[in-house]
Design a protein around this motif. Structure first.
Motif, PDB file in Angstrom:
ATOM      1  N   VAL A 185      39.217  -0.521  18.695  1.00 42.16           N
ATOM      2  CA  VAL A 185      38.595   0.206  17.586  1.00 42.16           C
ATOM      3  C   VAL A 185      37.514   1.177  18.066  1.00 42.16           C
ATOM      4  N   GLU A 186      36.773   0.840  19.112  1.00 41.29           N
ATOM      5  CA  GLU A 186      35.739   1.755  19.594  1.00 41.29           C
ATOM      6  C   GLU A 186      36.356   2.987  20.257  1.00 41.29           C
ATOM      7  N   ASP A 187      37.516   2.812  20.908  1.00 44.08           N
ATOM      8  CA  ASP A 187      38.216   3.971  21.465  1.00 44.08           C
ATOM      9  C   ASP A 187      38.670   4.899  20.338  1.00 44.08           C
ATOM     10  N   LEU A 188      39.188   4.308  19.249  1.00 45.18           N
ATOM     11  CA  LEU A 188      39.606   5.111  18.100  1.00 45.18           C
ATOM     12  C   LEU A 188      38.415   5.814  17.461  1.00 45.18           C
ATOM     13  N   ALA A 189      37.284   5.123  17.346  1.00 48.97           N
ATOM     14  CA  ALA A 189      36.093   5.727  16.740  1.00 48.97           C
ATOM     15  C   ALA A 189      35.626   6.938  17.540  1.00 48.97           C
ATOM     16  N   GLN A 190      35.686   6.852  18.856  1.00 51.80           N
ATOM     17  CA  GLN A 190      35.252   7.969  19.693  1.00 51.80           C
ATOM     18  C   GLN A 190      36.171   9.169  19.520  1.00 51.80           C
ATOM     19  N   MET A 191      37.486   8.927  19.452  1.00 50.62           N
ATOM     20  CA  MET A 191      38.419  10.031  19.260  1.00 50.62           C
ATOM     21  C   MET A 191      38.253  10.648  17.869  1.00 50.62           C
ATOM     22  N   THR A 192      38.014   9.815  16.870  1.00 52.20           N
ATOM     23  CA  THR A 192      37.810  10.325  15.516  1.00 52.20           C
ATOM     24  C   THR A 192      36.566  11.203  15.447  1.00 52.20           C
ATOM     25  N   ALA A 193      35.493  10.762  16.077  1.00 45.23           N
ATOM     26  CA  ALA A 193      34.265  11.550  16.102  1.00 45.23           C
ATOM     27  C   ALA A 193      34.500  12.904  16.763  1.00 45.23           C
ATOM     28  N   GLU A 194      35.310  12.919  17.815  1.00 51.62           N
ATOM     29  CA  GLU A 194      35.561  14.195  18.499  1.00 51.62           C
ATOM     30  C   GLU A 194      36.336  15.160  17.610  1.00 51.62           C
ATOM     31  N   THR A 195      37.238  14.646  16.760  1.00 54.85           N
ATOM     32  CA  THR A 195      37.984  15.554  15.882  1.00 54.85           C
ATOM     33  C   THR A 195      37.061  16.259  14.893  1.00 54.85           C
ATOM     34  N   LEU A 196      35.945  15.618  14.570  1.00 55.47           N
ATOM     35  CA  LEU A 196      34.962  16.245  13.683  1.00 55.47           C
ATOM     36  C   LEU A 196      34.173  17.331  14.403  1.00 55.47           C
ATOM     37  N   GLU A 197      34.000  17.180  15.693  1.00 53.24           N
ATOM     38  CA  GLU A 197      33.118  18.055  16.453  1.00 53.24           C
ATOM     39  C   GLU A 197      33.820  19.208  17.153  1.00 53.24           C
ATOM     40  N   ASN A 198      35.127  19.071  17.396  1.00 53.53           N
ATOM     41  CA  ASN A 198      35.825  20.020  18.250  1.00 53.53           C
ATOM     42  C   ASN A 198      36.907  20.774  17.468  1.00 53.53           C
ATOM     43  N   ASP A 199      36.781  22.086  17.417  1.00 53.26           N
ATOM     44  CA  ASP A 199      37.713  22.914  16.643  1.00 53.26           C
ATOM     45  C   ASP A 199      39.146  22.869  17.168  1.00 53.26           C
ATOM     46  N   GLN A 200      39.346  22.490  18.406  1.00 53.43           N
ATOM     47  CA  GLN A 200      40.693  22.542  18.986  1.00 53.43           C
ATOM     48  C   GLN A 200      41.655  21.551  18.318  1.00 53.43           C
ATOM     49  N   VAL A 202      41.875  21.047  14.994  1.00 52.73           N
ATOM     50  CA  VAL A 202      42.193  21.438  13.616  1.00 52.73           C
ATOM     51  C   VAL A 202      43.690  21.707  13.462  1.00 52.73           C
ATOM     52  N   GLY A 203      44.265  21.161  12.380  1.00 61.04           N
ATOM     53  CA  GLY A 203      45.679  21.371  12.094  1.00 61.04           C
ATOM     54  C   GLY A 203      46.612  20.511  12.924  1.00 61.04           C
ATOM     55  N   LYS A 204      46.097  19.485  13.588  1.00 61.97           N
ATOM     56  CA  LYS A 204      46.921  18.633  14.457  1.00 61.97           C
ATOM     57  C   LYS A 204      47.098  17.246  13.832  1.00 61.97           C
ATOM     58  N   THR A 205      48.252  16.655  14.088  1.00 63.65           N
ATOM     59  CA  THR A 205      48.538  15.268  13.730  1.00 63.65           C
ATOM     60  C   THR A 205      48.767  14.500  15.017  1.00 63.65           C
ATOM     61  N   TYR A 206      47.980  13.453  15.234  1.00 70.51           N
ATOM     62  CA  TYR A 206      48.010  12.731  16.500  1.00 70.51           C
ATOM     63  C   TYR A 206      48.499  11.297  16.320  1.00 70.51           C
ATOM     64  N   ASP A 207      49.529  10.912  17.097  1.00 67.89           N
ATOM     65  CA  ASP A 207      49.957   9.516  17.195  1.00 67.89           C
ATOM     66  C   ASP A 207      49.197   8.873  18.341  1.00 67.89           C
ATOM     67  N   LEU A 208      48.519   7.752  18.054  1.00 65.32           N
ATOM     68  CA  LEU A 208      47.611   7.158  19.027  1.00 65.32           C
ATOM     69  C   LEU A 208      47.932   5.687  19.254  1.00 65.32           C
ATOM     70  N   GLY A 209      47.901   5.266  20.519  1.00 70.90           N
ATOM     71  CA  GLY A 209      48.117   3.866  20.855  1.00 70.90           C
ATOM     72  C   GLY A 209      47.326   3.484  22.080  1.00 70.90           C
ATOM     73  N   GLY A 210      47.275   2.198  22.343  1.00 68.91           N
ATOM     74  CA  GLY A 210      46.570   1.691  23.512  1.00 68.91           C
ATOM     75  C   GLY A 210      47.434   1.726  24.754  1.00 68.91           C
ATOM     76  N   PRO A 211      46.991   1.059  25.826  1.00 68.54           N
ATOM     77  CA  PRO A 211      47.669   1.166  27.121  1.00 68.54           C
ATOM     78  C   PRO A 211      48.896   0.282  27.273  1.00 68.54           C
TER      79      PRO A 211
END
Length: 307
Positions: A185-200, A202-211
């Motif tokens: 969950v902390e890895d997901l929280a960090q990635m979510t925070a970055e989507t708020l901060e980084n314009d790159q 925008v308009g993307k859909t990301y499939d995310l999983g662990g190792p």
């Protein structure tokens, strides 16, 4: 940045709110029954129900970013009076409309891996419809679709402990389904925070999983092993499990039903793990075994494609 987190005091939300505060953002958590005890002191709380537009619209006033985490658990039948379509689809419609009305600069929709408007399973079908609502909005949006998210307060952990037993347990098809790609969950929280901060993003859909890719049985064994207990898994044919769950599906007091039988046959693994969009590799993520402090079982390590 002034950020509104819908469902901010839920499992993922409390970690996300903490991450955003640590990054210097001003955060407001919106939920039906706010619980400030689980949130950092700096997080403001407000009351609202994502299925009721008028109750949430005012919370968007003055905000620059918004994250919608509202959803119902996929492995439990919704409690009487709540429905996946009103929360996942209707909630996305209400949140995106309010965000648009108030000029929100960045909108993040937390969906789920497997979301598909053609899915036979209500949870993933309504998530897929919600995603489409967001993707066709006029917002600068990002949609995140994580696999099973683990950490303290995990709904999947609670499900496993409620419907399995240590030492000896019975699972449909011996627990070889469903397959997960557990994401901390902390890895997901960090990635979510970055989507708020980084314009790159925008308009993307990301499939995310662990190792790692793990079966339901492997996750179950690992969870009990962390408590010093072993589990021997006995198999029952999936068809028998489906018949049993069809029989009890009309009972509102029973938390499993037809949709849950279907969900137990689903693969929840990425075709391509989009963590690379955040500059991450599998070795940067915390495995479930490391979190639980146990020796890893034989898991299939996901290989990142060669660029």
């Amino acid at each position: 940045m002034e950020i509104l987190v819908i469902g901010g005091d839920g499992f993922v939300g409390r970690y996300l709110c903490a991450e955003l505060v640590e990054r210097g953002h001003t955060v407001t958590s919106l939920s039906r029954s706010p619980d400030p005890e689980v949130l950092p002191d700096d997080v403001e709380t407000t009351t609202g129900d994502v299925t009721d537009y008028d109750s949430i619209e005012g919370a968007f006033e003055g905000k620059e970013g918004a994250v919608n985490l509202a959803a119902l658990p996929p492995l439990h039948q919704p409690r009487p009076g709540t429905f996946h379509d009103t929360v996942c689809t209707g909630g996305a419609m209400n949140a995106t409309h309010a965000a648009s009305q108030h000029g929100i600069e960045r909108y993040i929709e937390m969906s789920s891996l497997g979301a598909d408007l053609n899915s036979p399973i209500a949870y993933w079908r309504t998530q897929g419809l919600g995603d489409m609502v967001v993707q066709y909005s006029d917002l600068d949006w990002v949609v995140l679709r994580p696999s099973f998210v683990f950490g303290e307060g995990s709904e999947t952990f609670a499900f496993i402990k409620r419907y399995t037993t240590p030492y000896v347990t019975v699972l449909p098809e011996g627990g070889k389904y469903p397959t997960f790609q557990p994401l901390y969950v902390e890895d997901l929280a960090q990635m979510t925070a970055e989507t708020l901060e980084n314009d790159q993003h925008v308009g993307k859909t990301y499939d995310l999983g662990g190792p790692d890719v793990m079966t339901f049985a492997e996750v179950t064994r690992m969870l009990y092993r962390a408590e010093g207990k072993s589990v021997r898994v006995f198999s029952v044919p999936m068809r028998l499990a489906e018949i049993a769950l069809h029989a009890v599906d009309p009972l509102p007091s029973f938390p499993l039903g037809v949709d849950q039988a279907r969900a137990l046959q689903m693969s929840n693994v990425t075709d391509h793990n989009d963590i690379d969009a955040f500059g991450l590799t599998q070795s940067d993520l915390q495995p479930l075994s490391e979190y639980l402090g146990v020796e890893s079982v034989q898991q299939k390590r996901i290989q990142q494609p060669t660029q």
